[in-house]
Scaffold this motif. Sequence first.
Motif, PDB file in Angstrom:
ATOM      1  N   ALA A  83      11.994  -5.359 -20.010  1.00 31.23           N
ATOM      2  CA  ALA A  83      12.821  -6.172 -20.910  1.00 31.23           C
ATOM      3  C   ALA A  83      12.304  -7.607 -20.832  1.00 31.23           C
ATOM      4  O   ALA A  83      12.881  -8.453 -20.163  1.00 31.23           O
ATOM      5  CB  ALA A  83      14.282  -6.101 -20.496  1.00 31.23           C
ATOM      6  N   ARG A  84      11.181  -7.869 -21.469  1.00 27.74           N
ATOM      7  CA  ARG A  84      10.583  -9.204 -21.416  1.00 27.74           C
ATOM      8  C   ARG A  84      10.552  -9.821 -22.798  1.00 27.74           C
ATOM      9  O   ARG A  84      10.128  -9.185 -23.764  1.00 27.74           O
ATOM     10  CB  ARG A  84       9.142  -9.118 -20.896  1.00 27.74           C
ATOM     11  CG  ARG A  84       9.057  -8.803 -19.424  1.00 27.74           C
ATOM     12  CD  ARG A  84       7.620  -8.879 -18.960  1.00 27.74           C
ATOM     13  NE  ARG A  84       7.457  -8.390 -17.604  1.00 27.74           N
ATOM     14  CZ  ARG A  84       6.292  -8.021 -17.101  1.00 27.74           C
ATOM     15  NH1 ARG A  84       5.209  -8.073 -17.839  1.00 27.74           N
ATOM     16  NH2 ARG A  84       6.207  -7.595 -15.855  1.00 27.74           N
ATOM     17  N   ALA A  85      10.976 -11.077 -22.865  1.00 31.68           N
ATOM     18  CA  ALA A  85      11.042 -11.760 -24.163  1.00 31.68           C
ATOM     19  C   ALA A  85       9.676 -11.806 -24.839  1.00 31.68           C
ATOM     20  O   ALA A  85       9.567 -11.617 -26.052  1.00 31.68           O
ATOM     21  CB  ALA A  85      11.589 -13.178 -23.975  1.00 31.68           C
ATOM     22  N   ASN A 136      11.818 -22.078 -26.538  1.00 36.65           N
ATOM     23  CA  ASN A 136      10.567 -22.692 -26.095  1.00 36.65           C
ATOM     24  C   ASN A 136      10.764 -24.200 -25.897  1.00 36.65           C
ATOM     25  O   ASN A 136      11.070 -24.920 -26.846  1.00 36.65           O
ATOM     26  CB  ASN A 136       9.488 -22.429 -27.159  1.00 36.65           C
ATOM     27  CG  ASN A 136       8.125 -22.910 -26.709  1.00 36.65           C
ATOM     28  OD1 ASN A 136       7.988 -23.570 -25.700  1.00 36.65           O
ATOM     29  ND2 ASN A 136       7.111 -22.562 -27.479  1.00 36.65           N
ATOM     30  N   PRO A 137      10.576 -24.714 -24.660  1.00 31.69           N
ATOM     31  CA  PRO A 137      10.811 -26.147 -24.418  1.00 31.69           C
ATOM     32  C   PRO A 137       9.623 -27.023 -24.835  1.00 31.69           C
ATOM     33  O   PRO A 137       9.723 -28.245 -24.839  1.00 31.69           O
ATOM     34  CB  PRO A 137      10.991 -26.203 -22.896  1.00 31.69           C
ATOM     35  CG  PRO A 137      10.123 -25.094 -22.392  1.00 31.69           C
ATOM     36  CD  PRO A 137      10.184 -24.008 -23.433  1.00 31.69           C
ATOM     37  N   LEU A 138       8.503 -26.378 -25.183  1.00 27.72           N
ATOM     38  CA  LEU A 138       7.290 -27.145 -25.481  1.00 27.72           C
ATOM     39  C   LEU A 138       7.240 -27.617 -26.927  1.00 27.72           C
ATOM     40  O   LEU A 138       7.640 -26.887 -27.836  1.00 27.72           O
ATOM     41  CB  LEU A 138       6.041 -26.301 -25.190  1.00 27.72           C
ATOM     42  CG  LEU A 138       5.912 -25.728 -23.771  1.00 27.72           C
ATOM     43  CD1 LEU A 138       4.635 -24.914 -23.653  1.00 27.72           C
ATOM     44  CD2 LEU A 138       5.946 -26.829 -22.726  1.00 27.72           C
ATOM     45  N   LYS A 191       3.239 -17.926 -17.690  1.00 21.35           N
ATOM     46  CA  LYS A 191       4.646 -18.085 -18.111  1.00 21.35           C
ATOM     47  C   LYS A 191       4.778 -18.119 -19.635  1.00 21.35           C
ATOM     48  O   LYS A 191       5.645 -17.455 -20.194  1.00 21.35           O
ATOM     49  CB  LYS A 191       5.247 -19.349 -17.500  1.00 21.35           C
ATOM     50  CG  LYS A 191       6.747 -19.476 -17.771  1.00 21.35           C
ATOM     51  CD  LYS A 191       7.438 -20.311 -16.724  1.00 21.35           C
ATOM     52  CE  LYS A 191       8.933 -20.312 -16.899  1.00 21.35           C
ATOM     53  NZ  LYS A 191       9.620 -21.084 -15.872  1.00 21.35           N
ATOM     54  N   VAL A 192       3.922 -18.890 -20.316  1.00 25.61           N
ATOM     55  CA  VAL A 192       4.061 -18.969 -21.785  1.00 25.61           C
ATOM     56  C   VAL A 192       3.729 -17.637 -22.439  1.00 25.61           C
ATOM     57  O   VAL A 192       4.330 -17.261 -23.445  1.00 25.61           O
ATOM     58  CB  VAL A 192       3.224 -20.104 -22.426  1.00 25.61           C
ATOM     59  CG1 VAL A 192       3.736 -21.464 -22.043  1.00 25.61           C
ATOM     60  CG2 VAL A 192       1.753 -19.987 -22.106  1.00 25.61           C
ATOM     61  N   LYS A 193       2.791 -16.887 -21.847  1.00 22.44           N
ATOM     62  CA  LYS A 193       2.468 -15.564 -22.418  1.00 22.44           C
ATOM     63  C   LYS A 193       3.630 -14.603 -22.231  1.00 22.44           C
ATOM     64  O   LYS A 193       3.992 -13.866 -23.141  1.00 22.44           O
ATOM     65  CB  LYS A 193       1.203 -14.992 -21.762  1.00 22.44           C
ATOM     66  CG  LYS A 193      -0.071 -15.620 -22.323  1.00 22.44           C
ATOM     67  CD  LYS A 193      -1.310 -14.961 -21.757  1.00 22.44           C
ATOM     68  CE  LYS A 193      -2.561 -15.503 -22.442  1.00 22.44           C
ATOM     69  NZ  LYS A 193      -3.788 -15.044 -21.775  1.00 22.44           N
ATOM     70  N   GLU A 194       4.214 -14.614 -21.035  1.00 19.25           N
ATOM     71  CA  GLU A 194       5.337 -13.713 -20.747  1.00 19.25           C
ATOM     72  C   GLU A 194       6.521 -14.002 -21.666  1.00 19.25           C
ATOM     73  O   GLU A 194       7.214 -13.100 -22.122  1.00 19.25           O
ATOM     74  CB  GLU A 194       5.750 -13.861 -19.284  1.00 19.25           C
ATOM     75  CG  GLU A 194       6.815 -12.871 -18.879  1.00 19.25           C
ATOM     76  CD  GLU A 194       7.336 -13.103 -17.466  1.00 19.25           C
ATOM     77  OE1 GLU A 194       8.559 -13.052 -17.287  1.00 19.25           O
ATOM     78  OE2 GLU A 194       6.524 -13.353 -16.564  1.00 19.25           O
ATOM     79  N   LYS A 195       6.752 -15.282 -21.942  1.00 19.16           N
ATOM     80  CA  LYS A 195       7.897 -15.659 -22.782  1.00 19.16           C
ATOM     81  C   LYS A 195       7.590 -15.525 -24.277  1.00 19.16           C
ATOM     82  O   LYS A 195       8.488 -15.661 -25.111  1.00 19.16           O
ATOM     83  CB  LYS A 195       8.309 -17.111 -22.503  1.00 19.16           C
ATOM     84  CG  LYS A 195       8.696 -17.400 -21.068  1.00 19.16           C
ATOM     85  CD  LYS A 195      10.032 -16.799 -20.717  1.00 19.16           C
ATOM     86  CE  LYS A 195      10.514 -17.255 -19.359  1.00 19.16           C
ATOM     87  NZ  LYS A 195      11.715 -16.545 -18.937  1.00 19.16           N
ATOM     88  N   GLY A 196       6.315 -15.321 -24.614  1.00 22.04           N
ATOM     89  CA  GLY A 196       5.947 -15.211 -26.035  1.00 22.04           C
ATOM     90  C   GLY A 196       5.906 -16.548 -26.738  1.00 22.04           C
ATOM     91  O   GLY A 196       6.042 -16.633 -27.951  1.00 22.04           O
ATOM     92  N   TRP A 197       5.705 -17.637 -25.987  1.00 15.93           N
ATOM     93  CA  TRP A 197       5.762 -18.988 -26.583  1.00 15.93           C
ATOM     94  C   TRP A 197       4.442 -19.458 -27.175  1.00 15.93           C
ATOM     95  O   TRP A 197       4.397 -20.437 -27.878  1.00 15.93           O
ATOM     96  CB  TRP A 197       6.238 -19.999 -25.544  1.00 15.93           C
ATOM     97  CG  TRP A 197       7.685 -19.814 -25.188  1.00 15.93           C
ATOM     98  CD1 TRP A 197       8.639 -19.210 -25.946  1.00 15.93           C
ATOM     99  CD2 TRP A 197       8.334 -20.239 -23.976  1.00 15.93           C
ATOM    100  NE1 TRP A 197       9.846 -19.222 -25.278  1.00 15.93           N
ATOM    101  CE2 TRP A 197       9.698 -19.849 -24.072  1.00 15.93           C
ATOM    102  CE3 TRP A 197       7.916 -20.904 -22.842  1.00 15.93           C
ATOM    103  CZ2 TRP A 197      10.626 -20.095 -23.082  1.00 15.93           C
ATOM    104  CZ3 TRP A 197       8.838 -21.156 -21.831  1.00 15.93           C
ATOM    105  CH2 TRP A 197      10.176 -20.757 -21.949  1.00 15.93           C
ATOM    106  N   LEU A 198       3.343 -18.750 -26.875  1.00 16.99           N
ATOM    107  CA  LEU A 198       2.046 -19.170 -27.434  1.00 16.99           C
ATOM    108  C   LEU A 198       1.979 -18.938 -28.931  1.00 16.99           C
ATOM    109  O   LEU A 198       1.243 -19.581 -29.639  1.00 16.99           O
ATOM    110  CB  LEU A 198       0.883 -18.437 -26.762  1.00 16.99           C
ATOM    111  CG  LEU A 198       0.310 -19.058 -25.489  1.00 16.99           C
ATOM    112  CD1 LEU A 198      -0.959 -18.370 -25.088  1.00 16.99           C
ATOM    113  CD2 LEU A 198       0.059 -20.553 -25.649  1.00 16.99           C
ATOM    114  N   SER A 199       2.764 -17.960 -29.401  1.00 17.10           N
ATOM    115  CA  SER A 199       2.703 -17.624 -30.832  1.00 17.10           C
ATOM    116  C   SER A 199       3.609 -18.496 -31.677  1.00 17.10           C
ATOM    117  O   SER A 199       3.610 -18.449 -32.880  1.00 17.10           O
ATOM    118  CB  SER A 199       3.086 -16.162 -31.031  1.00 17.10           C
ATOM    119  OG  SER A 199       4.336 -15.909 -30.430  1.00 17.10           O
ATOM    120  N   SER A 200       4.437 -19.321 -31.019  1.00 18.71           N
ATOM    121  CA  SER A 200       5.379 -20.126 -31.810  1.00 18.71           C
ATOM    122  C   SER A 200       4.761 -21.427 -32.230  1.00 18.71           C
ATOM    123  O   SER A 200       3.712 -21.809 -31.772  1.00 18.71           O
ATOM    124  CB  SER A 200       6.645 -20.373 -31.024  1.00 18.71           C
ATOM    125  OG  SER A 200       6.371 -20.805 -29.728  1.00 18.71           O
TER     126      SER A 200
END
Length: 200
Positions: A83-85, A136-138, A191-200
């Motif tokens: 169950a990973r975002a 995403n905080p970035l 961390k950013v890959k696990e959270k899926g934040w690179l695609s945002s």
Amino acid sequence: MIRIVLAEDQGMLLGALGSLLDLESDMEVVGKAHNGEEAVQMVKELKPDICIMDIEMPVKTGLDAAEELVEENCKVIILTTFARAGYFERARQASVSGYLLKDGPSEELASSIRTIMNGRKVYAPELIDLAYDQVNPLTEREVQVVKLIAEGKSTKEIAQELYLTHGTVRNYISIVFDKLEVSNRIEAISKVKEKGWLSS
């Protein structure tokens, strides 16, 4: 009859899932794959209605396979323990029809398949909570910097590519580490890959 291909690298689970679904009067398991590569080939050859697959498989992951099957007329269900975002976000971008967790009740799988065949999507509730809890905080610029770090670029190369000074890039990297609560580049990328934040 709903025709299904299963992809799961654990043999016992693959057999159990197949037996479980074959008990349903309106379902037939037409293929069993042990990795994502086999799953893609089977879907192209057998033209099933649904492909149910795990994420972490050898040769090709379930998410890579799902992305490859976007053009095929086959609905994809991800069935995983994770169950990973980040995984969920990638699965949604690959237009999967379902994302279910393996610890759910077995009858839920069959009813989810029928719901998906009726044109709806089915996502485990835990994932929806997870996806919306994690913002995403970035900033856009910080994401750009992390993408370049992930490509293995040095601070100097990032500065050249983004037309920034060396010091500015160092500041960005420091801010990124603070926001992500990490201490180095490898942890930041992970961390950013696990959270899926690179695609945002």
